[in-house]
Design a protein around this motif. Sequence first.
Motif: not given
Length: 257
Positions: A74-91
């Motif tokens: 929200s702070r960066l003003g991005i409407d839609r994005a790709h999201f990816a995470g490693h380990s806990l980030g993948g949860m």
Amino acid sequence: MAIDCAHSVEGSGPALFLIHGIGARRATFAGLVEGLKDRFTCISYDLRGHGESPLPDGRFGLDDLVDDLEALRSRLGIDRAHFAGHSLGGMIGPAYARRHPDRVLSLGLWSTAAFRTQDDSAKVKAVVAAMREKGIGQVLDTLTARWFTDAFAAAHPEVIERRKRQVMDTPPDVFLNVFDIYAETEMAPWLHEVTAPCQVLTGENDGGCNPRLNRLIADALPKSELVILDDLKHAIFIEATDRVLPHVRDFLVRQAG
């Protein structure tokens, strides 16, 4: 209450949020960002209590980590994005996608776990219990042996020491808190609700986030692709970004059209 997490923005094109794991830092993804920033705006950040991000006030859960990510978007003003995470980030990524499905173009679940058996859960909880009993430093060698292949550890002792230092520089309460979240989160009951295209990726010899669990994750997701990387353990971005990058880039470029 969401925390204003320290972050870096590099590149241009569709936005990609990168979410690191337990006791790590956004620098985990430095090599990946280098290989993607010509096509994607890469946003990496330090989880609350990690790196340069503020310390939380008391204990927190997976929902709080999702709140932090949404606050950053929200702070960066991005409407839609790709999201990816490693380990806990993948949860954190899938939990975010479940709550904010309209914000998610695609999802990367890298070296993460779901569908743990009772034995699987007991093993990971035993690691946390050992750290509480003996101290984090006493269990670190066991952890790094699970994270890195023997050959890499022998050839790059300085990298292992740097990763250990990251862990020891993370406040113990925060480190144990995020390890608790990782140990206690079970995505199996709701993964089928995540409808974005997903890349499920792990190392062949990752003990806690093994191919058996990742096949179940991929099967549960309505739109998924599974990648198993030969020989690798858990620390795929520190040990072998060069092997991970082609798979990640190919998947993201296809999703971006």
